[in-house]
Write a protein that holds these residues in place. Structure first.
Motif, short mmCIF file in Angstrom:
data_model
loop_
_atom_site.label_atom_id
_atom_site.label_comp_id
_atom_site.label_asym_id
_atom_site.label_seq_id
_atom_site.Cartn_x
_atom_site.Cartn_y
_atom_site.Cartn_z
N GLN A 55 -22.81 -19.53 -1.76
CA GLN A 55 -21.79 -18.48 -1.84
C GLN A 55 -21.04 -18.59 -3.15
OE1 GLN A 55 -18.32 -19.21 -1.66
NE2 GLN A 55 -18.53 -21.41 -1.27
N VAL A 57 -17.82 -17.16 -3.60
CA VAL A 57 -16.46 -16.68 -3.34
C VAL A 57 -15.43 -17.69 -3.79
CG1 VAL A 57 -14.87 -15.85 -1.57
CG2 VAL A 57 -17.31 -15.31 -1.41
N CYS A 61 -15.35 -22.12 0.74
CA CYS A 61 -15.46 -20.90 1.55
C CYS A 61 -16.82 -20.84 2.26
CB CYS A 61 -15.30 -19.66 0.67
SG CYS A 61 -13.62 -19.41 0.05
N SER A 196 -18.56 -9.56 11.41
CA SER A 196 -17.67 -9.21 10.30
C SER A 196 -18.39 -8.33 9.30
CB SER A 196 -17.18 -10.49 9.60
OG SER A 196 -16.24 -11.17 10.39
N TYR A 199 -19.21 -9.67 2.61
CA TYR A 199 -18.35 -9.86 1.44
C TYR A 199 -19.04 -9.23 0.23
CZ TYR A 199 -15.05 -12.08 -1.74
OH TYR A 199 -14.07 -12.30 -2.67
N GLY A 205 -20.32 -13.03 -2.96
CA GLY A 205 -20.76 -12.98 -1.58
C GLY A 205 -21.53 -14.22 -1.19
N VAL A 258 -13.90 -10.28 6.59
CA VAL A 258 -13.85 -9.53 5.33
C VAL A 258 -13.22 -8.16 5.59
CG1 VAL A 258 -15.22 -8.48 3.49
CG2 VAL A 258 -15.86 -10.72 4.41
N ALA A 264 -13.14 -8.05 0.20
CA ALA A 264 -12.75 -9.45 0.06
C ALA A 264 -12.24 -9.97 1.40
CB ALA A 264 -11.68 -9.60 -1.01
N CYS A 265 -11.96 -11.25 1.50
CA CYS A 265 -11.53 -11.84 2.77
C CYS A 265 -10.17 -11.29 3.20
CB CYS A 265 -11.45 -13.36 2.64
SG CYS A 265 -13.06 -14.15 2.44
N ASP A 269 -8.68 -14.36 -0.63
CA ASP A 269 -9.77 -15.33 -0.72
C ASP A 269 -9.22 -16.75 -0.76
OD1 ASP A 269 -11.43 -13.21 -0.76
OD2 ASP A 269 -11.96 -13.34 -2.88
N CYS A 274 -11.65 -17.49 4.40
CA CYS A 274 -13.06 -17.14 4.19
C CYS A 274 -13.98 -18.09 4.94
CB CYS A 274 -13.40 -17.13 2.70
SG CYS A 274 -12.47 -15.94 1.73
#
Length: 377
Positions: A55, A57, A61, A196, A199, A205, A258, A264-265, A269, A274
């Motif tokens: 990821q 992010v 996360c 969810s 992202y 993502g 998200v 975004a979270c 973030d 996240c």
């Protein structure tokens, strides 16, 4: 380079323990009751896990995925076939039959529970909501209701042959030879998961390959559940329940990790915000199923050994709609952005019996009536 791998170069053969215990009791002279406890335990069932995800992010996360780069930068997608999944089924099956003169009744009730980590062999999704690839190293967290877990299942059959006796042939032709039967089906709803949103902010993502090309949200990216809020709601919600749909889930009971408005979270973030949600696999259920078929039969004796039979058949006789699972199961943010059609019922499912057969698609329509005549000899 993409790889399909096998642990230690081998796969174990799945095997199953099956056990049952039954008792049967005659009730009166024409009644019978039978109860069976049936169980199955499956071991070493197959599933797939994607090992080389990462990821972009933030550090920490979306655990357990590493930050910025995959574990093996030499490879792209790494899909591992494993045989570590397990399953269990336990059910109490009861059958009661009774006869009173020309009336025959039969009822079946099953109370059961099926649990597993990956359903349907792990290679083919049972439904559009089925999840086949657990997070790396977190198979046990997926142990929950099977995709096809039906907790309550009722079926009933009744046949009444109208008794009529007369010395007059005309009256026997008119009032004799009638029979009526009905078959009814009722079962509780199938489970599914609330997910969810993916992202997508700033091109970041969770990815599966070396290079940000494929977003890895076919992993169990569950939404968060808000405690103390009712999961189900049949009241229409502005902006969510659109024309032609019926609300089933309560949009205010779930929060997407998200935010669909920003990609975004939710809450910003950070390693705290996240993370994959806590609502869990197959934690909610769809609507129950109800259907009835009615048959009316009249026989006309032509001569000894030859009879003409006329049937009227009514499938889904009471025209009861039965809805499929919601196709939009990605939650939003209560008080903010919630996707249209989230948790709504949009289509119907096919009954177990029908006039034209499943392959022709005719069984998905509402009530169907058919007439049939035949000569029996």
């Amino acid at each position: 380079m993409s790889l399909n791998t096998f642990p230690s170069g081998t796969l174990k053969t799945p095997y199953y323990y099956q056990y049952n215990l039954g008792i049967e009791q005659q009730i009166g002279t024409r009644g019978n009751l039978r109860a069976d406890f049936v169980g199955t335990r499956g071991l070493h069932e197959p599933f797939q896990v994607q090992l080389n995800g990462y990821q972009t992010v933030c550090d920490g996360c979306f655990a357990p995925f590493p930050y910025q780069q995959p574990l093996d930068q030499r490879s792209g997608n790494v899909n591992e076939f494993r045989t570590d999944a397990n399953s269990s089924y336990a059910g109490l099956q009861t059958v009661y039959t009774q006869q009173w003169g020309g009336l025959t009744l039969r009822g079946n009730y099953t109370l059961s529970h099926c649990l597993d980590e990956v359903s349907n062999g792990g290679l083919l999704a049972f439904s559009t909501q089925g999840l086949l690839s657990p997070l790396p190293g977190e198979l046990r967290r997926q142990y929950a209701n099977c995709d096809y877990d039906v907790r309550h299942n009722v079926s009933a059959f009744g046949l009444y042959q109208v008794p009529f006796h007369s010395s007059r042939a005309v009256l026997r032709q008119i009032f004799g030879g009638w029979s009526f039967s009905e078959t009814a089906f009722l079962h509780s709803g199938l489970p599914f998961s609330v997910l969810s949103q993916p992202y997508i902010a700033n091109g970041n993502g969770v990815f599966q390959a070396n290079g940000a090309s494929t977003v890895q949200f076919n992993a169990p990216a569950y939404a968060n559940r808000l405690p103390g809020v009712s999961v189900y709601s049949k009241n229409a919600v502005t902006g969510v329940t659109v024309a032609g749909t019926k609300q089933w889930l309560n949009p205010n009971a779930f929060v997407s990790v998200v935010d669909p408005a920003t990609g975004a979270c939710t809450g910003g973030d950070s390693p705290v915000n996240c993370q994959f949600g806590d609502s869990g696999r197959n934690s909610v259920r769809g609507p129950h199923y109800t259907s009835s078929d009615i048959y009316i039969t009249k026989t006309f004796p032509i001569r000894e050994g030859i009879t003409f039979r006329l049937d009227a058949q009514m499938f889904n006789a009471f025209n009861h709609p039965n809805f499929a699972l919601p196709s939009q199961a990605e939650a939003g943010v209560p008080g903010g952005s919630i996707p249209a059609r989230f948790g709504t019922l949009q289509s119907t499912i096919s009954p177990p019996t029908g006039l034209l057969g499943v392959g022709l698609g005719g069984d998905s329509s509402p009530r169907m009536i058919a007439f049939q005549g035949r000569i029996e000899f």
